[in-house]
Structures are given as structure tokens and as C-alpha cells.
Enzyme design. Structure first.
Site, PDB file in Angstrom:
ATOM      1  N   LYS A  11      39.983  21.488  30.371  1.00 21.39           N
ATOM      2  CA  LYS A  11      39.902  22.454  29.272  1.00 21.39           C
ATOM      3  C   LYS A  11      40.889  22.124  28.132  1.00 21.39           C
ATOM      4  CE  LYS A  11      38.175  26.297  32.135  1.00 21.39           C
ATOM      5  NZ  LYS A  11      38.402  27.701  32.562  1.00 21.39           N
ATOM      6  N   TYR A  51      28.574  29.418  29.252  1.00 20.31           N
ATOM      7  CA  TYR A  51      29.172  30.599  29.889  1.00 20.31           C
ATOM      8  C   TYR A  51      28.267  31.836  29.784  1.00 20.31           C
ATOM      9  CZ  TYR A  51      33.700  28.378  30.827  1.00 20.31           C
ATOM     10  OH  TYR A  51      34.718  27.587  31.319  1.00 20.31           O
ATOM     11  N   ARG A  87      36.987  22.864  44.100  1.00 23.10           N
ATOM     12  CA  ARG A  87      37.546  24.216  43.943  1.00 23.10           C
ATOM     13  C   ARG A  87      38.856  24.356  44.717  1.00 23.10           C
ATOM     14  NH1 ARG A  87      34.570  27.635  40.756  1.00 23.10           N
ATOM     15  NH2 ARG A  87      35.641  29.466  41.518  1.00 23.10           N
ATOM     16  N   THR A  93      41.738  31.117  40.013  1.00 27.12           N
ATOM     17  CA  THR A  93      41.503  31.281  38.572  1.00 27.12           C
ATOM     18  C   THR A  93      42.795  31.630  37.834  1.00 27.12           C
ATOM     19  OG1 THR A  93      39.319  32.143  39.130  1.00 27.12           O
ATOM     20  CG2 THR A  93      40.067  32.488  36.872  1.00 27.12           C
ATOM     21  N   ARG A 104      45.816  24.199  39.006  1.00 31.37           N
ATOM     22  CA  ARG A 104      46.181  25.380  38.206  1.00 31.37           C
ATOM     23  C   ARG A 104      47.616  25.810  38.455  1.00 31.37           C
ATOM     24  NH1 ARG A 104      40.236  28.190  38.834  1.00 31.37           N
ATOM     25  NH2 ARG A 104      39.372  27.498  36.843  1.00 31.37           N
ATOM     26  N   ASN A 114      43.423  27.903  31.865  1.00 31.68           N
ATOM     27  CA  ASN A 114      43.737  27.501  33.242  1.00 31.68           C
ATOM     28  C   ASN A 114      43.296  26.075  33.569  1.00 31.68           C
ATOM     29  OD1 ASN A 114      41.028  27.992  33.379  1.00 31.68           O
ATOM     30  ND2 ASN A 114      41.129  29.581  34.941  1.00 31.68           N
ATOM     31  N   HIS A 117      37.674  23.736  34.738  1.00 32.22           N
ATOM     32  CA  HIS A 117      36.499  24.457  35.242  1.00 32.22           C
ATOM     33  C   HIS A 117      35.911  23.631  36.376  1.00 32.22           C
ATOM     34  CE1 HIS A 117      32.464  26.218  35.510  1.00 32.22           C
ATOM     35  NE2 HIS A 117      32.055  24.966  35.588  1.00 32.22           N
ATOM     36  N   GLU A 128      24.803  22.699  35.567  1.00 42.56           N
ATOM     37  CA  GLU A 128      25.901  22.379  34.640  1.00 42.56           C
ATOM     38  C   GLU A 128      25.939  20.888  34.301  1.00 42.56           C
ATOM     39  OE1 GLU A 128      28.614  26.193  36.078  1.00 42.56           O
ATOM     40  OE2 GLU A 128      29.385  24.170  36.456  1.00 42.56           O
TER      41      GLU A 128
END
Ligand code: RTP
Ligand code: MG
Length: 140
Positions: A11, A51, A87, A93, A104, A114, A117, A128
């Protein structure tokens, strides 16, 4: 466990701090292989489309503004149970809740900024990936 694919975004908070390599190293150390990667400036339309599932959420407009505030790196990752592996290494998150050693925990600035994604299911990973990549851009 089968080798599968997931979709990742580094990000704008992370690209701004020149953390593309550091984040990618964490992904690779978690057993994931970058099989496609490109740095892009998302348009507002792309961010809203990507999103769309969050469009009724109170944070939607801020999230879209954040995601177009600078370049992002979109990636396809391959590995054993890639969605879960990714993940796990991303962490929660909210960085305040993220476990030690996760991306993170180490890099995120806030619940919004954060750093990464990651797709949340194999089904969404495919959607995606198709949103940003043609199959001939992915080399496994
Ligand atoms: P992601 O989709 O980015 O991998 O993250 P996630 O599953 O952990 O989080 P999700 O609930 O899908 O939310 C998507 C992104 O929206 C931002 N967010 N802001 N201000 C807030 O309360 C809030 N909550 C979520 C974060 O950037 C989150 O990653
Ligand atoms: Mg999510």
C-alpha cells in the site's frame, strides 16, 4: 496442501517509506513466491471498484483516498495454501493487534495505513488477480 495463488498489494504508506523490498522479503521468507508484480498509480475508479464490497462501510471514502495517495505494488503470490500463508504473515488489520514478526506489526502506521492487502479466500484471490493482471503477466 496444494500450491495456490493469492493477490497482494503493497500500500502507499509502504511505498512512500521505500519498504517495497522489506515487505517482499517478509512475503518470501513466509514461503511465498512473487510470480507477478507491478508498481501502479491506482485511479479513483479502480480503487472504488476493487473495494466495492466495502462501499457501505464508514471508512470507504477515506480508504479510497488513501489507496490513491501514492503508488502501490500489486503482486500475485504463489505457495502452499497461499491465502492463509499470506494472511498469517500480514498480521491483524489493526497493527495494535498484530502479532510479533508480522508485516503489519513491523511496518503499519495505522488501521488504515496498514502497509499490505491480501485476499481473504481462494475465490476472491482469483477475482482480485483478474482485476489487475492478464494471465500472460503471471510467470509461475
Ligand atoms: P485487506 O483487505 O486490505 O487485506 O485488509 P483486511 O482484510 O485485514 O481488512 P478489511 O476489513 O478487508 O478492510 C480493508 C482495509 O480497509 C482499511 N480499514 N480501515 N478505519 C477503519 O476502521 C478501517 N478498517 C479497515 C484498512 O486499510 C483495511 O486493510
Ligand atoms: Mg479484506
Amino acid at each position: 496442501m496444494a500450491v495456490t495463488r493469492t493477490f497482494s498489494i503493497i500500500k502507499p504508506d509502504a511505498t512512500r517509506r521505500n519498504l517495497t523490498g522489506a515487505v517482499t522479503k517478509k512475503l518470501e521468507d513466509a514461503g511465498l513466491r512473487v510470480v507477478a508484480s507491478k508498481r501502479i498509480q491506482m485511479t479513483k475508479e479502480q480503487a472504488e471498484g476493487f473495494y466495492a464490497v466495502h462501499k457501505e462501510r464508514p471508512f470507504f471514502n477515506d480508504l479510497v483516498s488513501f489507496m490513491i495517495s501514492g503508488p502501490v505494488v500489486v503482486q500475485v503470490l504463489e505457495g502452499e495454501d497461499a491465502v492463509k500463508a499470506n494472511r498469517d504473515v500480514m498480521g491483524a488489520t489493526n497493527p495494535a493487534d498484530a502479532a510479533e514478526g508480522t508485516i503489519r506489526k513491523e511496518f503499519a502506521e495505522s488501521i488504515e495505513a496498514n502497509s499490505v492487502h491480501g485476499s481473504d479466500s481462494d475465490e476472491n484471490a482469483k477475482i482480485e488477480i483478474d482485476f489487475f493482471f492478464n494471465e500472460d503477466e503471471i510467470v509461475g
